[in-house]
Write an enzyme that holds these catalytic residues in place. Structure first.
Site, PDB file in Angstrom:
ATOM      1  N   SER A 177       0.844  -1.188   0.000  1.00  0.00           N
ATOM      2  CA  SER A 177       0.000   0.000   0.000  1.00  0.00           C
ATOM      3  C   SER A 177       0.880   1.238   0.000  1.00  0.00           C
ATOM      4  O   SER A 177       1.973   1.227   0.571  1.00  0.00           O
ATOM      5  CB  SER A 177      -0.909   0.022   1.234  1.00  0.00           C
ATOM      6  OG  SER A 177      -1.616   1.244   1.329  1.00  0.00           O
TER       7      SER A 177
ATOM      8  N   TYR B 190      -2.117  -0.335  10.242  1.00  0.00           N
ATOM      9  CA  TYR B 190      -2.182  -0.710   8.824  1.00  0.00           C
ATOM     10  C   TYR B 190      -0.883  -0.327   8.116  1.00  0.00           C
ATOM     11  O   TYR B 190      -0.293  -1.138   7.394  1.00  0.00           O
ATOM     12  CB  TYR B 190      -3.375  -0.023   8.158  1.00  0.00           C
ATOM     13  CG  TYR B 190      -3.558  -0.402   6.707  1.00  0.00           C
ATOM     14  CD1 TYR B 190      -4.101  -1.632   6.364  1.00  0.00           C
ATOM     15  CD2 TYR B 190      -3.190   0.467   5.675  1.00  0.00           C
ATOM     16  CE1 TYR B 190      -4.272  -2.001   5.039  1.00  0.00           C
ATOM     17  CE2 TYR B 190      -3.354   0.109   4.352  1.00  0.00           C
ATOM     18  CZ  TYR B 190      -3.899  -1.122   4.038  1.00  0.00           C
ATOM     19  OH  TYR B 190      -4.049  -1.483   2.708  1.00  0.00           O
TER      20      TYR B 190
END
Length: 267
Positions: free
Chosen positions: A129, A142
């Site tokens: 990501s 995350y």
């Protein structure tokens, strides 16, 4: 002979788009889901696999090898989101996100390596990501999982070079998928000291997903990576400003970059 692709988390979102796009390009695609509803959808052959359960990984690998005798490409896409003030996220949720986003992909890699080594070739694509390149407020866990997977890939690709097994990271920005619905959200408590800022940040995150890029772009990007003779270490896919943010972190003083993030999230 059609190349055999195994992609985790292929029943929805980015994984679904990648899997179905690769089918249109002539690949034999096996997609996984924790609870697949059908054995085949739009040309994608589905298998049951939960990256947190090693026995399901072993079974899925056996099924692919029984039918195809090889795996040319592994795409580690399965993952989940998590948001919240770090202080208010239960420890079990922090452990859970690492089990899925970090240890999960490593388990699948370990399961496929003996086959790729025997073949003398293979490509592993880890979906990380843009958030893995920076610590984002209220997305600390995350960012940590995706950053850890990216760094592990950097190291592992050097370990596997002698076996002609290639690894790379592809980092998406915000895409229009259902990821927000599946995220763990620390409850937005009105009596929390973080209530105002967490609420603003949460609304902004959801807005980014709602107005995100078409996930087919990830399918196109992965197809291009597969066709690279020598894939790069990192690829970034998404809106221009999200991709340029990674570049800016590398050239700006850390406090200046932090100020940009604070302004972006209105903190």
């Amino acid at each position: 002979m059609s190349q055999v692709v195994l992609i985790t988390g292929a029943s929805s979102g980015i994984g679904k788009s990648i899997a179905e796009f690769l089918v249109t390009k002539g690949f034999t695609v096996y997609g996984t889901s924790r609870n697949p509803k059908q054995q085949e959808v739009n040309g994608v052959h589905f298998l049951a696999l939960d990256v947190t359960k090693p026995e399901t990984i072993a079974t899925a690998m056996e099924q692919v090898l029984e039918k195809e005798a090889r795996v040319d490409v592994l795409i580690n896409n399965a993952g989940k989101g998590i948001t919240g003030p770090l202080e208010e996220i239960p420890e079990e949720e922090l452990r859970s996100i690492f089990e899925t986003n970090y240890f999960g992909p490593l388990r699948v890699i370990k399961a496929v390596l003996p086959t790729m080594r025997k073949q003398g070739s293979g490509l592993i694509i880890n979906v990380t990501s843009i958030a893995g390149y920076m610590g984002l407020p209220y997305r600390s866990a995350y960012s940590a999982t995706k950053g850890a997977l990216g760094l592990t890939t950097e190291a592992l690709r050097m370990e596997l070079k002698e076996f002609n097994i290639k690894l790379t990271n592809v980092a998406p920005g915000d895409f229009a998928t259902n990821i927000a619905a599946g995220r763990y959200h620390a409850p937005l408590k009105q009596d929390s000291p973080y209530a105002a800022n967490y609420g603003k940040s949460l609304a902004l995150m959801d807005e980014h997903v709602d107005h995100g890029e078409d996930p087919q772009k990830m399918g196109e990007a992965v197809f291009a990576i597969i066709n690279e003779k020598e894939p790069a270490v990192h690829y970034k896919v998404g809106a221009y400003m999200q991709k340029i943010s990674v570049f800016l972190k590398g050239v700006l003083p850390s406090k200046v970059y932090e100020r940009l993030l604070l302004n972006h999230y209105k903190l």
